[in-house]
Design a protein around this motif. Structure first.
Motif, mmCIF file in Angstrom:
data_model
loop_
_atom_site.group_PDB
_atom_site.id
_atom_site.type_symbol
_atom_site.label_atom_id
_atom_site.label_comp_id
_atom_site.label_asym_id
_atom_site.label_seq_id
_atom_site.Cartn_x
_atom_site.Cartn_y
_atom_site.Cartn_z
ATOM 1 N N LYS A 19 0.172 9.039 0.339
ATOM 2 C CA LYS A 19 -0.938 9.990 0.268
ATOM 3 C C LYS A 19 -1.376 10.386 1.681
ATOM 4 O O LYS A 19 -1.600 11.562 1.965
ATOM 5 C CB LYS A 19 -2.106 9.378 -0.500
ATOM 6 C CG LYS A 19 -3.268 10.305 -0.683
ATOM 7 C CD LYS A 19 -4.378 9.643 -1.500
ATOM 8 C CE LYS A 19 -5.564 10.571 -1.637
ATOM 9 N NZ LYS A 19 -6.655 9.943 -2.375
ATOM 10 N N GLN A 20 -1.468 9.415 2.575
ATOM 11 C CA GLN A 20 -1.899 9.672 3.945
ATOM 12 C C GLN A 20 -0.918 10.587 4.682
ATOM 13 O O GLN A 20 -1.320 11.572 5.295
ATOM 14 C CB GLN A 20 -2.049 8.366 4.721
ATOM 15 C CG GLN A 20 -2.442 8.586 6.180
ATOM 16 C CD GLN A 20 -2.519 7.289 6.968
ATOM 17 O OE1 GLN A 20 -2.700 6.222 6.407
ATOM 18 N NE2 GLN A 20 -2.376 7.393 8.273
ATOM 19 N N HIS A 73 0.818 -1.218 0.000
ATOM 20 C CA HIS A 73 0.000 0.000 0.000
ATOM 21 C C HIS A 73 0.853 1.271 0.000
ATOM 22 O O HIS A 73 0.473 2.292 0.586
ATOM 23 C CB HIS A 73 -0.917 0.020 1.222
ATOM 24 C CG HIS A 73 -1.918 -1.070 1.253
ATOM 25 N ND1 HIS A 73 -1.661 -2.305 1.802
ATOM 26 C CD2 HIS A 73 -3.190 -1.127 0.780
ATOM 27 C CE1 HIS A 73 -2.728 -3.064 1.685
ATOM 28 N NE2 HIS A 73 -3.671 -2.386 1.054
ATOM 29 N N THR A 74 1.984 1.239 -0.654
ATOM 30 C CA THR A 74 2.917 2.366 -0.613
ATOM 31 C C THR A 74 2.269 3.677 -1.046
ATOM 32 O O THR A 74 2.398 4.694 -0.359
ATOM 33 C CB THR A 74 4.154 2.073 -1.488
ATOM 34 O OG1 THR A 74 4.744 0.848 -1.052
ATOM 35 C CG2 THR A 74 5.166 3.188 -1.380
ATOM 36 N N ALA A 75 1.569 3.674 -2.152
ATOM 37 C CA ALA A 75 0.945 4.911 -2.652
ATOM 38 C C ALA A 75 -0.066 5.456 -1.654
ATOM 39 O O ALA A 75 -0.128 6.671 -1.423
ATOM 40 C CB ALA A 75 0.293 4.663 -4.006
ATOM 41 N N ASP A 76 -0.871 4.575 -1.050
ATOM 42 C CA ASP A 76 -1.862 5.015 -0.065
ATOM 43 C C ASP A 76 -1.193 5.612 1.169
ATOM 44 O O ASP A 76 -1.649 6.629 1.699
ATOM 45 C CB ASP A 76 -2.749 3.842 0.369
ATOM 46 C CG ASP A 76 -3.627 3.314 -0.754
ATOM 47 O OD1 ASP A 76 -3.946 4.104 -1.681
ATOM 48 O OD2 ASP A 76 -3.991 2.126 -0.714
ATOM 49 N N ILE A 77 -0.105 4.992 1.614
ATOM 50 C CA ILE A 77 0.602 5.508 2.794
ATOM 51 C C ILE A 77 1.212 6.870 2.492
ATOM 52 O O ILE A 77 1.121 7.800 3.304
ATOM 53 C CB ILE A 77 1.672 4.506 3.270
ATOM 54 C CG1 ILE A 77 0.990 3.285 3.896
ATOM 55 C CG2 ILE A 77 2.622 5.154 4.275
ATOM 56 C CD1 ILE A 77 1.947 2.188 4.322
#
Length: 93
Positions: free
Chosen positions: A22-23, A16-20
């Motif tokens: 972004k967060q 989930h690199t992209a989601d992290i």
């Protein structure tokens, strides 16, 4: 802030690199990455990282200043300004 939502295992980071990213960039909260249940790294956005480094730099300067005061290595305001005026006058020549 819910600290438990800011702790993620390394396997979650991998998937989930992209989601992290972004967060952390939207919330400005760091994420603690664990491996085998132990904290191993902290991810944070660049702005927060820069601000933290600047704050640490200021704290170091304050600490150095306090140490100089304890050792009585100080100058009066008048002496400092006279030295500055002298340096500026020498540059004008």
């Amino acid at each position: 802030m819910n600290i438990s939502s800011d702790i993620k295992p390394v396997s979650f980071l991998k998937s989930h690199t992209a989601d992290i990213l972004k967060q952390i960039n939207s919330t400005r909260r760091p994420i603690v990455i664990t491996q085998n249940g132990e904290p191993r790294a902290v991810l944070q956005d660049p702005l927060s990282y820069d601000n933290m480094r600047k704050a640490i730099g200021l704290l170091k300067l304050i600490s150095q200043g306090e140490e100089e005061i304890k050792q009585r290595r100080t100058k009066t305001q008048n002496r400092v300004f006279k030295n500055i005026e002298k340096l500026l006058a020498e540059k004008e020549r």
